[in-house]
Write a protein that holds these residues in place. Structure first.
Motif, PDB file in Angstrom:
ATOM      1  N   LEU A  78      19.220  14.523 -28.195  1.00 27.12           N
ATOM      2  CA  LEU A  78      18.404  13.382 -27.799  1.00 27.12           C
ATOM      3  C   LEU A  78      17.613  12.863 -28.984  1.00 27.12           C
ATOM      4  N   GLU A  79      17.546  11.525 -29.085  1.00 31.11           N
ATOM      5  CA  GLU A  79      16.840  10.913 -30.209  1.00 31.11           C
ATOM      6  C   GLU A  79      15.564  10.190 -29.762  1.00 31.11           C
ATOM      7  N   ARG A  80      15.482   9.815 -28.485  1.00 31.96           N
ATOM      8  CA  ARG A  80      14.280   9.103 -28.026  1.00 31.96           C
ATOM      9  C   ARG A  80      14.111   9.345 -26.533  1.00 31.96           C
ATOM     10  N   ILE A  81      12.906   9.654 -26.091  1.00 32.65           N
ATOM     11  CA  ILE A  81      12.565   9.821 -24.674  1.00 32.65           C
ATOM     12  C   ILE A  81      11.324   8.973 -24.417  1.00 32.65           C
ATOM     13  N   GLU A  82      11.391   8.114 -23.390  1.00 33.69           N
ATOM     14  CA  GLU A  82      10.257   7.226 -23.112  1.00 33.69           C
ATOM     15  C   GLU A  82       9.919   7.287 -21.619  1.00 33.69           C
ATOM     16  N   PHE A  83       8.649   7.538 -21.300  1.00 29.62           N
ATOM     17  CA  PHE A  83       8.164   7.521 -19.938  1.00 29.62           C
ATOM     18  C   PHE A  83       7.227   6.303 -19.774  1.00 29.62           C
ATOM     19  N   ALA A  84       7.346   5.641 -18.654  1.00 28.51           N
ATOM     20  CA  ALA A  84       6.459   4.497 -18.355  1.00 28.51           C
ATOM     21  C   ALA A  84       6.070   4.543 -16.896  1.00 28.51           C
ATOM     22  N   ASN A  85       5.020   3.776 -16.541  1.00 30.08           N
ATOM     23  CA  ASN A  85       4.542   3.697 -15.153  1.00 30.08           C
ATOM     24  C   ASN A  85       4.232   5.080 -14.597  1.00 30.08           C
ATOM     25  N   GLY A  86       3.532   5.896 -15.416  1.00 31.01           N
ATOM     26  CA  GLY A  86       3.131   7.217 -14.929  1.00 31.01           C
ATOM     27  C   GLY A  86       4.315   8.156 -14.720  1.00 31.01           C
ATOM     28  N   GLY A  87       5.412   7.942 -15.428  1.00 35.76           N
ATOM     29  CA  GLY A  87       6.569   8.830 -15.292  1.00 35.76           C
ATOM     30  C   GLY A  87       7.600   8.306 -14.328  1.00 35.76           C
ATOM     31  N   GLU A  88       7.345   7.113 -13.695  1.00 34.09           N
ATOM     32  CA  GLU A  88       8.318   6.580 -12.730  1.00 34.09           C
ATOM     33  C   GLU A  88       9.523   6.000 -13.466  1.00 34.09           C
ATOM     34  N   SER A  89       9.290   5.341 -14.585  1.00 33.93           N
ATOM     35  CA  SER A  89      10.381   4.763 -15.370  1.00 33.93           C
ATOM     36  C   SER A  89      10.683   5.681 -16.546  1.00 33.93           C
ATOM     37  N   GLY A 107       2.279   9.720  -5.445  1.00 34.12           N
ATOM     38  CA  GLY A 107       2.940  10.991  -5.091  1.00 34.12           C
ATOM     39  C   GLY A 107       3.968  11.375  -6.126  1.00 34.12           C
ATOM     40  N   ALA A 108       4.782  10.387  -6.595  1.00 33.01           N
ATOM     41  CA  ALA A 108       5.815  10.703  -7.576  1.00 33.01           C
ATOM     42  C   ALA A 108       5.201  11.166  -8.877  1.00 33.01           C
ATOM     43  N   SER A 109       4.080  10.531  -9.242  1.00 35.01           N
ATOM     44  CA  SER A 109       3.452  10.938 -10.492  1.00 35.01           C
ATOM     45  C   SER A 109       2.921  12.333 -10.394  1.00 35.01           C
ATOM     46  N   SER A 110       2.440  12.746  -9.214  1.00 32.10           N
ATOM     47  CA  SER A 110       1.911  14.098  -9.068  1.00 32.10           C
ATOM     48  C   SER A 110       3.016  15.120  -9.029  1.00 32.10           C
ATOM     49  N   MET A 112       0.824  -1.209   0.000  1.00 30.85           N
ATOM     50  CA  MET A 112       0.000   0.000   0.000  1.00 30.85           C
ATOM     51  C   MET A 112       0.858   1.258   0.000  1.00 30.85           C
ATOM     52  N   LEU A 113       1.950   1.231   0.790  1.00 28.36           N
ATOM     53  CA  LEU A 113       2.842   2.403   0.825  1.00 28.36           C
ATOM     54  C   LEU A 113       3.512   2.653  -0.521  1.00 28.36           C
ATOM     55  N   ARG A 114       3.891   1.529  -1.212  1.00 31.49           N
ATOM     56  CA  ARG A 114       4.495   1.706  -2.539  1.00 31.49           C
ATOM     57  C   ARG A 114       3.499   2.331  -3.514  1.00 31.49           C
ATOM     58  N   ASP A 115       2.222   1.858  -3.389  1.00 25.52           N
ATOM     59  CA  ASP A 115       1.203   2.447  -4.272  1.00 25.52           C
ATOM     60  C   ASP A 115       1.037   3.919  -4.000  1.00 25.52           C
ATOM     61  N   ILE A 116       1.046   4.287  -2.692  1.00 25.89           N
ATOM     62  CA  ILE A 116       0.907   5.710  -2.346  1.00 25.89           C
ATOM     63  C   ILE A 116       2.097   6.497  -2.874  1.00 25.89           C
ATOM     64  N   GLY A 117       3.313   5.906  -2.734  1.00 23.25           N
ATOM     65  CA  GLY A 117       4.512   6.601  -3.206  1.00 23.25           C
ATOM     66  C   GLY A 117       4.479   6.828  -4.698  1.00 23.25           C
ATOM     67  N   ARG A 118       3.943   5.786  -5.425  1.00 28.30           N
ATOM     68  CA  ARG A 118       3.866   5.974  -6.876  1.00 28.30           C
ATOM     69  C   ARG A 118       2.913   7.108  -7.244  1.00 28.30           C
TER      70      ARG A 118
END
Length: 531
Positions: free
Chosen positions: A457-468, A433-436, A425-431
């Protein structure tokens, strides 16, 4: 200081124009009615001494108010110090609508002010009558700031700016009021420090020259003509030699360069020097050219004739008022004030400014709405966090209450399961918060600020709501990549992120070094940093 004024009660009607002449030390206004086959009628005029632009503004406002001229169109003759007139070769294969832009580079070295900001106008020399190797044209380059300032003052006085002229085009307009002659017509205007000569034919300007002939030298010759028994004596002609030489050279150039018949008339515009005593000497020296004074009252009607000392300035203002196709139209009007259709005025510019202000207001409202929405989302997350914390406390209490009834091994397993739930649950909350805290826009803004020459830069990729995050690019120097990473580390949106993958390789088909850096989501990989 107002010098002279004549006023009529008439202030409306067809073909009405206010002509304005701006000179270094004075400004002159005329209200002109009628044109075409009838003589234009000067129903009001005024000339005032000026020391600053504020004097021009006050004089214009007074003239409009006292003569009830609100809404009249107005044309102004610019002061010689605010423009430059040059004869150049016309660029070949350039459409008329692109001619002004193509001409800027032609006159870049011919004028003393910034050509990029200058207002430009073209006065074409007829192609079929030119024997030069290439067609010619006159280019008028006017300083942007004085023209814009004058347009704003005219508009503020209640008039509608319809265009600007220069001394030479105003003289051309005055020349077209005279009867046509075979071979062309010349007009001479004597000034305080220099003089202007124009040569035209069929309402087209062929030659315009500034002569190094001052009003003082001409006044000396006129005084000599009054004192001599013969006003065409050799003494008078000798004093006129500099003027005669310039006029004769101009006439010869007009004939040879354009293949025209000799000009048959020279008209002398009113000036501060009384030119009438010099007519016999000029006629004798320039024979067979017909030399005559420009009879202003013959081509313009007045409700009240002005004094002779006012005529030189009134002539320039009247020339602007009656300038038609032979003038420069509205080409010198700054583009920000030029109408797309219909009338002209600063109201167009005000409308544009109002539209921009409206768009900014809408953008600001949307921004506040989005901010308020994000604040609501953050409040909901805080509420979820509080609810989860309360649930955890409840579970702790329940576990303590049941401790006596649970064997140690079972209790241990229960606690481990409970711990795993809490951590999840804490990891979900942290994710959340990081996305916000680091939205895509803030991440992209942070990347945009890393402006290193030699790194792209030739390629930029965001995943997991910006976490990765995965970033691929190239660098000309290997040392630039660490500098790029240090710059990212200083960005707030990247300061709590760790790049766990780093790859760099050189390829033969493209320049520089290829690199890739990436973060990994929690639980991905083997948990070790890869650098």
């Amino acid at each position: 200081m107002r010098w002279w004024k004549a006023k009529s009660s008439e202030a409306t009607g067809d073909s009405t124009t206010v002509g304005i002449a701006v000179e270094p030390d004075r400004v002159t206004f005329v209200a002109c009615k009628g044109d075409g086959d009838e003589h234009p009628r000067i129903i009001a005029w005024e000339t005032s001494a000026i020391d600053s632009p504020a004097d021009v503004q006050s004089a214009a406002q007074r003239f409009v108010d006292e003569n009830d001229l609100q809404g009249w169109p107005a044309r102004a003759t610019l002061s010689p110090e605010d423009y430059s007139l040059r004869l150049v070769e016309r660029p070949s294969n350039v459409p008329d609508d692109e001619l002004v832009d193509a001409t800027r580079w032609l006159i870049r070295d011919l004028i003393e002010f910034d050509v990029e900001s200058a207002e430009l106008a073209i006065l074409s020399v007829p192609k079929d009558s030119s024997r030069a190797r290439t067609p010619r044209m006159f280019v008028v380059a006017a300083r942007h700031e004085p023209v814009l300032e004058l347009a704003q003052m005219i508009d503020a006085a209640g008039l509608r700016v319809s265009g600007f002229d220069v001394v030479e085009s105003a003289m051309l307009a005055l020349d077209t009021r005279m009867p046509e002659v075979v071979g062309g017509s010349a007009v001479l205007r004597i000034g305080d420090k220099s003089s202007v000569l124009t040569l035209s034919n069929e309402a087209h300007l062929y030659l315009a020259r500034t002569l190094s002939v001052s009003g003082d030298s001409i006044e000396v010759a006129a005084q000599c003509a009054l004192e001599e028994d013969d006003p065409a004596s050799s003494n008078v002609i000798e004093l006129l030699d500099p003027l005669l030489l310039d006029v004769q050279r101009s006439l010869d150039y007009y004939e040879s360069e354009y293949g025209q018949a000799p000009a048959s008339r020279l008209a002398l515009l009113a000036s501060d020097v009384e030119m009438t005593p010099l007519l016999p000497a000029l006629c004798e020296a320039l024979r067979p050219l017909q030399v005559e004074s420009y009879e202003f009252e013959r081509f313009f009607d007045f409700d009240e004739a002005p004094p002779s000392q006012a005529l030189p300035s009134i002539a320039l203002a009247a020339g602007a008022a009656v300038a038609g196709a032979e003038g420069v139209g509205n080409a010198l009007v700054p583009s920000i004030l030029r109408p797309q259709r219909g009338g002209f005025g600063l109201s167009s510019a005000v409308g544009i400014a109002a539209s921009i202000a409206l768009l900014l207001g809408i953008y600001s409202g949307i921004s506040w709405f989005m901010l308020d929405k994000e604040r609501g989302e953050l409040a909901a997350l805080d509420a979820d966090r509080a609810g989860l914390s309360a649930e955890i406390e409840s579970l702790h209490a329940e576990a303590e209450a049941n401790a006596a009834n649970v064997d140690p091994q079972g209790e241990l397993e229960t606690l481990r399961a409970q711990r795993d739930i809490e951590l999840s649950m804490l990891r979900d909350i942290g994710r959340h918060g990081a996305s916000s805290d680091a939205s895509f826009s803030t991440l992209l803004a942070g990347l945009a600020r890393q402006d290193l020459e030699g790194v792209w830069l030739e390629r930029i990729e965001f995943a997991n709501g910006g976490e990765s995050i995965s970033i691929e690019g190239r660098s000309l120097q290997a040392d630039d990549v660490p500098a790029f990473l240090r710059g990212l580390g200083r960005e707030k949106s990247f300061e709590r992120r760790r790049f766990r993958q780093f790859e760099m390789a050189r390829t033969d088909d493209t320049p520089g070094l290829a690199f890739r850096i990436a973060t990994l989501a929690d639980g991905d990989g083997d948990g070790r940093d890869r650098r």
